[in-house]
Motif scaffolding. Structure first.
Motif, mmCIF file in Angstrom:
data_model
loop_
_atom_site.group_PDB
_atom_site.id
_atom_site.type_symbol
_atom_site.label_atom_id
_atom_site.label_comp_id
_atom_site.label_asym_id
_atom_site.label_seq_id
_atom_site.Cartn_x
_atom_site.Cartn_y
_atom_site.Cartn_z
ATOM 1 N N HIS A 5 0.817 -1.168 -0.122
ATOM 2 C CA HIS A 5 -0.020 -0.068 0.005
ATOM 3 C C HIS A 5 0.776 1.153 -0.236
ATOM 4 N N ASN A 7 2.033 5.405 -0.609
ATOM 5 C CA ASN A 7 1.732 6.858 -0.422
ATOM 6 C C ASN A 7 0.923 7.441 -1.621
ATOM 7 N N ASN A 22 1.427 -4.020 8.627
ATOM 8 C CA ASN A 22 0.343 -3.594 9.743
ATOM 9 C C ASN A 22 -0.153 -4.805 10.216
ATOM 10 N N GLU A 34 1.276 -4.964 3.795
ATOM 11 C CA GLU A 34 2.682 -3.780 3.907
ATOM 12 C C GLU A 34 2.314 -2.563 3.571
ATOM 13 N N TYR A 35 2.769 -1.570 4.451
ATOM 14 C CA TYR A 35 2.274 -0.091 4.091
ATOM 15 C C TYR A 35 3.732 0.771 4.133
ATOM 16 N N PRO A 179 -2.222 2.191 9.658
ATOM 17 C CA PRO A 179 -2.300 2.867 8.386
ATOM 18 C C PRO A 179 -3.437 2.282 7.417
ATOM 19 N N GLY A 180 -4.008 1.194 7.656
ATOM 20 C CA GLY A 180 -4.832 0.448 6.647
ATOM 21 C C GLY A 180 -6.329 1.406 6.412
ATOM 22 N N TRP A 183 -5.418 4.413 4.466
ATOM 23 C CA TRP A 183 -5.088 4.187 3.044
ATOM 24 C C TRP A 183 -6.335 3.904 2.296
ATOM 25 N N MET A 203 2.436 8.186 4.590
ATOM 26 C CA MET A 203 2.626 7.382 5.818
ATOM 27 C C MET A 203 4.016 7.256 6.380
#
Ligand code: NAP
Length: 483
Positions: A5, A7, A22, A34-35, A179-180, A183, A203
């Protein structure tokens, strides 16, 4: 490995420096995704994109803004179950609570879709003959939004929606732990018709992205929700950088219970506001201030109610209380139970790490809600924010002492009273030193269309939400015209 994921900057999805997992606090083996973790250079890119987009967005007309906000709100509401499930999976509040929060986020966008059509000014006669005076509100520029982990979609929503409604451009830095939801919200916004650069998501760590955002010369204003310590440092940096700033921070919210309260109602609203959402609400009541005549029955009632609660996987039907959000928060919660004990208070129920009662039985950050009695107003448990499922009872003689204890705190977010007395309820509404006062209702749980915020150490700057949000997200201009 799932797709990372990224920015969202200047209308494009950009990889960060690195990726961070996450994690699901109900099941430590579950990686949600994954962020991207941005850096200061990427943050600079986002601010510059927002600065470039600002002239057209701020003057481009309110219909386009209203349409975009309405579209975002509609999609959130249509997908509330899916978004609420994601939210519960990453933050740990129960699925019902997660869906409720996603619904609130959708309603907020809908509300501000209307608000941007209602922004009005004033025409005032001049004291000088032949001159007219107009007072209007204009957008402030690029605003930096920094949000905490405990409301992963509602708090971003209640900052983004008014910022965009009143013609500002946005750079959002969500909490690193969750962050999920931010996002997913950004992804919805990316398809709403808003031009590139108007909304950006970066993020990453607060110490990197948050710090760079607060210090960036292109940022006109910062709206922050989080802890007192970080908030104070942000306020200092904003003064240095000549930025407008709004802070919503911690609480040590009092719930007063008087002898004449309806016992069952008092127990229910206290358990609700102290322990539901795992006590991880800034408006949670953590000090239960109880008059002598009802004290013992109240404590027994709360203990009985706690004994029936199921603590477990946030996504499993039947769970009343989900996990604590993280290892660090769990350690803090447990340490405050020990601090209370060491200072002479009694732990009546809970206060220890427990196994999951519901769902798969996976390992998670589960804690039995802690009810502490025999505590005094000076003890640390009654002065410092714990931010977990921990509440302490303070025994008082009468209403007057209850009010004095309730106000004896550096915080002032929400305050509640349970009573059948109109006289005491009316007096409490007037004299509780808090931004929000509840009579026979939990201290947590508020409407989305009215102002939200506190006083004293809990808040700084103009109120958030409702019509009052325009105070922060606009600046006033006074124009004089010779007729
Ligand atoms: P926090 O640690 O203060 O973090 C809040 C946000 O600030 C996060 O996005 C964080 O990033 C960022 N940040 C951290 N250090 C920073 C820095 N040096 N410069 C700029 N930004 C920085 O708070 P939290 O633990 O997320 O949230 C819990 C707190 O929020 C509690 O005190 C609670 O009472 C408060 N809260 C208040 C309200 C209200 O409306 N009054 C509502 C909800 C929560 P990282 O995530 O990367 O650390």
């Amino acid at each position: 490995m799932s797709t990372p994921h990224l920015n969202f900057i200047n209308g494009e999805w950009l990889a960060g420096n690195t990726l961070a997992p996450n994690l699901n606090p109900s099941n430590l083996a579950d990686v949600i995704g994954e962020y991207a973790q941005g850096d200061a250079a990427q943050l600079d890119l986002a601010v510059r994109a927002a600065e470039t987009a600002f002239p057209a967005w701020s003057t481009g007309g309110i219909q386009a803004r209203s349409d975009a906000l309405d579209k975002i709100g509609s999609e959130i509401l249509a997908r509330r179950e899916e978004l609420g499930t994601l939210l519960s999976r990453e933050e740990g509040k129960t699925r019902a609570e997660g869906i409720g929060e996603a619904t609130r986020a959708g309603q907020i966008f809908k509300f501000f879709a209307g608000e941007c059509l209602r922004l009005a000014g004033e025409a005032i006669p001049s004291v000088r003959p032949g001159i007219g005076v107009e007072v209007t509100r204009e957008p402030i520029g690029v605003v930096g939004l920094i949000t905490p982990w405990n409301f992963p979609i509602a708090i971003p929503a209640w900052k983004i929606a008014p910022a965009l409604a009143f013609g500002n451009c946005v750079v959002l830095k969500p909490a690193d732990l969750v962050p999920g939801s931010a996002w997913a919200l950004a992804e919805i916004i990316s398809r709403s018709g808003i031009p590139a650069g108007v909304f950006n998501l970066v993020m990453g760590r607060g110490s990197v992205i948050g710090d760079a955002l607060v210090k960036h010369p292109g940022i006109a204003a910062i709206s922050f929700t989080g802890s007192v310590g970080v908030g104070r440092r942000i306020a200092e940096a904003c003064v240095q950088g000549h930025k407008k700033v709004q802070l919503e921070m911690g609480g040590k919210n009092p719930q007063v219970i008087l002898d004449d309260a309806n016992l069952q109602q008092a127990v229910e609203l206290s358990v609700q506001s102290a322990f539901f959402s795992t006590g991880q609400r800034c408006t949670a009541s953590s000090r239960l201030i109880v008059t002598e005549g009802i004290h013992d029955a109240f404590v027994e009632g709360v203990k009985a109610r706690l004994a029936g609660l199921k603590i477990g996987d946030a996504l499993t039907a039947g769970t009343d209380i989900g996990p604590v959000v993280s290892q660090a928060q769990l350690e803090q919660d447990l340490s405050y139970v020990e601090i209370a004990r060491s200072q002479g208070a009694t732990v009546q129920a809970g206060g220890q790490r427990v196994a999951c009662h519901t769902g798969s039985g996976a390992e998670g950050f589960f804690m039995a809600p802690a009810l502490i009695t025999d505590s005094t107003p000076e003890q640390r448990i009654n002065r410092e924010e714990v931010f977990g499922p921990v509440a302490s009872v303070i025994r008082v003689k009468n209403y007057e002492e209850a009010l004095a204890v309730a106000n004896n705190t550096e915080f002032g977010l929400s305050a509640g009273i349970a009573t059948q007395s109109l006289k005491h309820a009316t007096h409490f509404k007037r004299h509780a030193q808090a931004g929000m006062v509840m009579v026979n209702l939990p201290t947590a749980g508020v409407d989305y269309h009215v102002p939200f915020g506190g006083r004293k150490g809990s808040s700084y700057g103009p109120r958030e939400q409702g019509r009052y949000a325009q105070e922060f997200y606009t600046t006033v201009k006074t124009a004089y015209t010779l007729a």
